[in-house]
Enzyme design. Sequence first.
Site, PDB file in Angstrom:
ATOM      1  N   ARG A 133      49.894  63.121  39.457  1.00  0.00           N
ATOM      2  CA  ARG A 133      49.202  62.139  38.625  1.00  0.00           C
ATOM      3  C   ARG A 133      48.526  61.018  39.414  1.00  0.00           C
ATOM      4  NH1 ARG A 133      52.852  64.621  35.510  1.00  0.00           N
ATOM      5  NH2 ARG A 133      54.018  64.477  37.435  1.00  0.00           N
ATOM      6  N   THR A 134      49.232  60.473  40.393  1.00  0.00           N
ATOM      7  CA  THR A 134      48.644  59.342  41.113  1.00  0.00           C
ATOM      8  C   THR A 134      47.378  59.802  41.832  1.00  0.00           C
ATOM      9  OG1 THR A 134      50.857  58.448  41.409  1.00  0.00           O
ATOM     10  CG2 THR A 134      49.118  57.504  42.776  1.00  0.00           C
ATOM     11  N   LYS A 184      47.568  68.346  66.327  1.00  0.00           N
ATOM     12  CA  LYS A 184      47.316  68.407  67.780  1.00  0.00           C
ATOM     13  C   LYS A 184      47.990  67.247  68.508  1.00  0.00           C
ATOM     14  CE  LYS A 184      42.593  70.102  67.044  1.00  0.00           C
ATOM     15  NZ  LYS A 184      41.202  69.669  67.240  1.00  0.00           N
ATOM     16  N   ARG A 223      49.251  57.482  50.254  1.00  0.00           N
ATOM     17  CA  ARG A 223      50.671  57.643  49.912  1.00  0.00           C
ATOM     18  C   ARG A 223      51.371  58.159  51.153  1.00  0.00           C
ATOM     19  NH1 ARG A 223      53.370  60.576  44.741  1.00  0.00           N
ATOM     20  NH2 ARG A 223      52.739  58.596  43.861  1.00  0.00           N
ATOM     21  N   HIS A 283      55.441  50.963  44.674  1.00  0.00           N
ATOM     22  CA  HIS A 283      54.388  51.791  44.056  1.00  0.00           C
ATOM     23  C   HIS A 283      53.585  50.844  43.150  1.00  0.00           C
ATOM     24  CE1 HIS A 283      52.189  55.077  42.594  1.00  0.00           C
ATOM     25  NE2 HIS A 283      53.140  55.922  42.294  1.00  0.00           N
TER      26      HIS A 283
HETATM   27  C1  NCD Z   1      56.617  58.513  40.962  1.00  0.00           C
HETATM   28  C2  NCD Z   1      56.592  58.326  42.463  1.00  0.00           C
HETATM   29  O1  NCD Z   1      55.904  59.050  43.175  1.00  0.00           O
HETATM   30  O2  NCD Z   1      57.269  57.407  42.890  1.00  0.00           O
HETATM   31  N1  NCD Z   1      55.618  59.381  40.492  1.00  0.00           N
HETATM   32  C3  NCD Z   1      54.382  58.855  40.193  1.00  0.00           C
HETATM   33  O3  NCD Z   1      53.671  58.390  41.043  1.00  0.00           O
HETATM   34  N2  NCD Z   1      54.020  58.825  38.898  1.00  0.00           N
HETATM   35  C4  NCD Z   1      57.950  58.803  40.386  1.00  0.00           C
HETATM   36  C5  NCD Z   1      58.733  59.974  40.907  1.00  0.00           C
HETATM   37  O4  NCD Z   1      58.316  60.692  41.798  1.00  0.00           O
HETATM   38  O5  NCD Z   1      59.823  60.161  40.364  1.00  0.00           O
END
Ligand code: NCD
Length: 364
Positions: free
Chosen positions: A92-93, A121, A142, A175
Amino acid sequence: MANLYRDNPLSKIAWDAFQGLSALEKGPYFQREGKPYHALVAQQFTRPVLDRLCDLATQVRRIAKTRGGVLFLQDLLCEKRAMLYFTQPSTRTFLSFYAACQLLGLNPAEVRDTTTSSEIKGESPEDSIRTFSSFFDILIMRHPAGGFAERIAWLLSNTERPVPVINAGSGKDQHPTQALLDIYTLQRSFERRGGIEQKKIAFVGDLARGRTVRSLAWLLTLYPGVRQYFVAPPSLQIGDDILAALDRAGMAYEISSDLQKIIPEVDAIYMTRIQDEWDVAHESRDLDTSRYHFRVADLARLPADAVIMHPLPRRREIEPGVDGDPRAMYWRQVRNGMWIRAALLLTVFEREREIERYYQDLTS
Ligand code: NCD
């Protein structure tokens, strides 16, 4: 280079000094004129900025309802390119950032698998990312290491191409953009009930390692009168650092391991999964977490105007039969993620006024 941020305060502090600051103290280093330039920690957001982002998200959402509006939006950031560097799994993100970029004409590119990049590498992630900034105008990332996005923002700030960095999830820690979409969802849910202030909000599940909870619990300190409930097995309870922040802000909270007692009392219940990818020796496998599941049978005891949220992905902590209940907000959260991330991108690139002007014409 229109995107150069010459007064970037991150270029004026040594890494060691910066690293020693608290998240709250770091906040001003990520801002430009009180608004986000980087978006790295929940603690950098102020209440006026949150309110503005929510308004902007709603304006973008309404503008996108017509073909003319979509064409207007697509022109806004068409001169920019975005790198989505996601070295941890994401559905989703990643997709909501991708969709938000497309909505605004911002061209997205991606690296999700470092085995297909020169990192295989032996190139350091720092050098890889410095390469991105040669081609792209913003870095959305991320990473499994907490604080890595901050390190990159600092590093790039000290090169000729200091591009903005957005934290799309860092380690077990932060997050911030998930917390923004959660705030937007709560605000929309309580629009006719006086907003988020004074509401009772329960977090359930793995609160020790759930970064979405840690970021959102902090943002909620900006809403007077909110009472937070942390419902978890004792070994997965919320960190003392968050509780200390709540204490400092004078916020009420309750620590509990009894979901059943909390259900009839709350305005919002925020479920999370057990984050067992962080287990050192499968310690959460042997934990009975079934007491922290929300079932169809629980709906009858939940107040009629309460909402059920989840950052997703879910496992068994919400029974699928709950999805059809009008109080289930988690699929709306997903879509709200696209709108609020679009609002954030517009803010980072300082294009909010154009949205406001278009929206005024639309509604006058
Ligand atoms: C979350 C995360 O990645 O922290 N997911 C997200 O981004 N919606 C929650 C999770 O992974 O449980």
